[in-house]
Design an enzyme around this catalytic site. Structure first.
Site, mmCIF file in Angstrom:
data_model
loop_
_atom_site.group_PDB
_atom_site.id
_atom_site.type_symbol
_atom_site.label_atom_id
_atom_site.label_comp_id
_atom_site.label_asym_id
_atom_site.label_seq_id
_atom_site.Cartn_x
_atom_site.Cartn_y
_atom_site.Cartn_z
ATOM 1 N N SER A 20 0.880 -1.079 -0.060
ATOM 2 C CA SER A 20 -0.019 0.043 -0.139
ATOM 3 C C SER A 20 1.023 1.205 0.005
ATOM 4 O O SER A 20 0.587 2.308 -0.728
ATOM 5 C CB SER A 20 -0.882 -0.085 1.273
ATOM 6 O OG SER A 20 -1.860 -0.959 1.271
ATOM 7 N N ASP A 313 -6.581 -8.321 4.612
ATOM 8 C CA ASP A 313 -5.558 -9.193 3.599
ATOM 9 C C ASP A 313 -4.960 -10.426 4.363
ATOM 10 O O ASP A 313 -4.385 -11.090 3.691
ATOM 11 C CB ASP A 313 -4.500 -8.304 3.230
ATOM 12 C CG ASP A 313 -5.047 -7.282 2.315
ATOM 13 O OD1 ASP A 313 -6.336 -7.423 1.730
ATOM 14 O OD2 ASP A 313 -4.458 -6.207 1.932
ATOM 15 N N ARG A 344 -12.317 -14.820 -1.467
ATOM 16 C CA ARG A 344 -11.462 -15.731 -0.472
ATOM 17 C C ARG A 344 -12.424 -16.364 0.635
ATOM 18 O O ARG A 344 -11.582 -17.343 1.318
ATOM 19 C CB ARG A 344 -10.717 -14.644 0.263
ATOM 20 C CG ARG A 344 -9.448 -14.228 -0.569
ATOM 21 C CD ARG A 344 -8.702 -12.995 -0.073
ATOM 22 N NE ARG A 344 -7.804 -12.715 -1.213
ATOM 23 C CZ ARG A 344 -6.721 -11.394 -0.832
ATOM 24 N NH1 ARG A 344 -6.984 -10.800 0.114
ATOM 25 N NH2 ARG A 344 -6.033 -11.360 -1.946
HETATM 26 C C1 S3P Z 1 -5.352 -1.409 0.153
HETATM 27 C C2 S3P Z 1 -6.548 -1.578 0.780
HETATM 28 C C3 S3P Z 1 -7.478 -2.810 0.885
HETATM 29 C C4 S3P Z 1 -6.588 -4.130 0.786
HETATM 30 C C5 S3P Z 1 -5.745 -4.048 -0.408
HETATM 31 C C6 S3P Z 1 -4.792 -2.848 -0.370
HETATM 32 C C7 S3P Z 1 -4.904 -0.330 -0.263
HETATM 33 O O1 S3P Z 1 -8.501 -2.953 -0.028
HETATM 34 O O2 S3P Z 1 -7.192 -5.094 0.922
HETATM 35 O O3 S3P Z 1 -4.814 -5.054 -0.447
HETATM 36 O O4 S3P Z 1 -3.834 -0.070 -0.328
HETATM 37 O O5 S3P Z 1 -5.520 0.710 0.093
HETATM 38 P P1 S3P Z 1 -10.057 -2.102 0.339
HETATM 39 O O6 S3P Z 1 -9.678 -0.761 0.433
HETATM 40 O O7 S3P Z 1 -10.860 -2.393 -1.035
HETATM 41 O O8 S3P Z 1 -10.486 -2.771 1.521
#
Ligand code: S3P
Length: 426
Positions: A20, A313, A344
């Site tokens: 992220s 995650d 999942r």
């Molecule tokens: C992320 C947010 C999450 C996560 C993804 C990365 C991000 O998704 O599952 O792997 O970097 O903002 P969601 O915002 O859809 O929950």
């Protein structure tokens, strides 16, 4: 890929950069004036998709190992790409870039792989349209490919129906180009890397954890800076669970990001009886620590409510931990699992059942009756990196071979996962 039981796990592992944070470093660096230098950048396929999109919009980005230099051109410095932007497998690229593109004076189309073309984009199309954006699903099915044409944006206060950092960030990034203030309130707070990093680039953004609200006042220019990306706790999670379930193990997992919007995996595993110690904590900027994990007798727990966005995650590998724990683990309030890189809930249930686990899928999670001896068998990743890594971990504690169909997809978030795992396996 055939995975076998390990005698025990011993040693140290340094986890690759946070996915992220790596995405955001490239995006915000591209929109900032001047040079942004990033160390310990994650070179997984998802983050490379983000680099490729910004290069196609005229940003000079060089990647040398895990070191990235971005020559940002300011908020209004992007140029029209001559081809469709390809976001690959990356939901973060697709959703965050859509917010940025909504504020540009040129038309773009963006798409991604087969999985991305099935994931819901209505969740960003709706709020971005409320801001005035011209964004549409070309196939009219609420999914990519998307077309975004120039529009004048206005700030909104969006009450998001889902706790999603991708939705929140998409709106906030569009807010950089809007008239007036943009606010996003979530049902519970999702990861806050956008808020922390945008602020450090000079944006006027605040975040109120108590009301799960982020507020952006546009107008400030962003300025390039240096960023050191912490290790990804989502990747560290595989080593935590591996260390816990393989008897006689002790692993030091170095330099892991422990931001409180991401540390639910630690809290959940501790509640299950895990022996995990935080060492060398450093809380300047994004907090980091080394994690020392020792094999432990785990017991079942209930994982629900506000903790879910902080470990969303990690649920696949938590389900593996639950399979090796005594008693029942109930995971609920996690319907978002159905719209990740794979469904999942369904995929974990299918694969764990194939290995002899007592698991039941529910509408918003799963119930795992742990402690039953698992056996070898065939599992399918469905090209979901987190599924492949979860079953590679399970295999370490199972008598009999686990055959993972589609194991290569770990490249999305952790290209050297199998060699890192092998380096601590005896
Ligand atoms: C992320 C947010 C999450 C996560 C993804 C990365 C991000 O998704 O599952 O792997 O970097 O903002 P969601 O915002 O859809 O929950």
């Amino acid at each position: 890929m055939i995975m076998n039981k390990a005698k025990r796990l011993r040693g140290e592992v340094t986890i690759p950069g946070d996915k992220s944070i790596s995405h955001r470093s490239v995006m915000f660096g591209s929109l900032a004036k001047g040079i942004t230098e990033v160390d310990h950048f994650l070179t997984g396929a998802d983050c490379l998709s983000t680099i490729s999109c910004f290069k196609k919009m005229g940003i000079d980005i060089t990647l040398d190992g895990e070191h990235v230099v971005i020559n940002g051109k300011g908020l209004h410095g992007l140029s029209a790409p001559t081809e469709t932007l390809d976001c690959g497998n990356s939901g973060t690229t697709t959703r965050l870039i859509s917010g940025i593109l909504s504020g540009q004076p040129f038309t773009t189309t963006l798409t991604g792989d087969a999985s991305i073309q099935k994931r819901p984009m209505g969740r960003i199309i709706k709020p971005l349209s409320m801001m005035g954006a011209n964004i549409r699903s070309i196939g009219d099915n609420g999914c990519a490919p998307l077309e975004i044409t120039p529009a004048k944006l206005s700030g909104i206060h969006y009450e998001s129906p889902v706790a999603s950092a991708q939705v929140k960030s998409s709106i906030i990034l569009a807010g950089l180009y809007a008239d007036g203030i943009t606010k996003v309130t979530e049902p519970t707070l999702s990861r806050n890397h956008t808020e922390i990093m945008l602020k450090s680039f000079g944006a006027d953004i605040s975040s109120d954890a108590a009301t799960a609200t982020a507020t952006l006042t546009p107008g400030n220019e962003l300025f390039g800076r240096k960023i050191v990306v912490p290790g990804d706790i989502s990747s560290a999670a595989y080593f935590l669970v591996a260390g816990l379930i393989v008897p006689g193990s002790e692993i030091l997992i170095k330099n892991v990001g422990i931001n409180e919007t991401r540390d639910g995996i630690l809290r959940a595993l501790l509640a299950m009886g895990a022996d995990i110690t935080l060492l060398n904590e450093d809380r300047k900027g994004e907090p980091v620590a080394d994690l020392l994990v020792k094999s432990s007798s785990l017991h079942g727990t209930v994982i629900e409510g506000d903790i879910i966005p902080t470990l969303i995650d990690e649920i696949p590998v938590l389900a593996i931990a639950a399979a090796f724990a005594e008693g029942e683990t109930v995971i609920k309030d996690a319907a978002e699992l159905k719209v990740k890189e794979s469904d999942r809930i369904a995929v974990m249930t299918e694969n764990l059942t194939a290995l002899g686990c007592d698991i039941t899928a529910t509408d918003d999670g799963m119930i795992i009756k742990g402690g039953k001896e698992l056996h070898g068998g065939k599992v399918k990743s469905y090209d979901d990196h987190r599924i492949a890594m979860s079953f590679a971990v399970a295999a370490l504690s199972i008598d009999g071979e686990v055959d993972i169909d589609g194991a290569d997809c770990v490249n999305i978030s952790y290209p050297c996962f199998y060699s890192d795992l092998a380096s601590i396996s005896e």
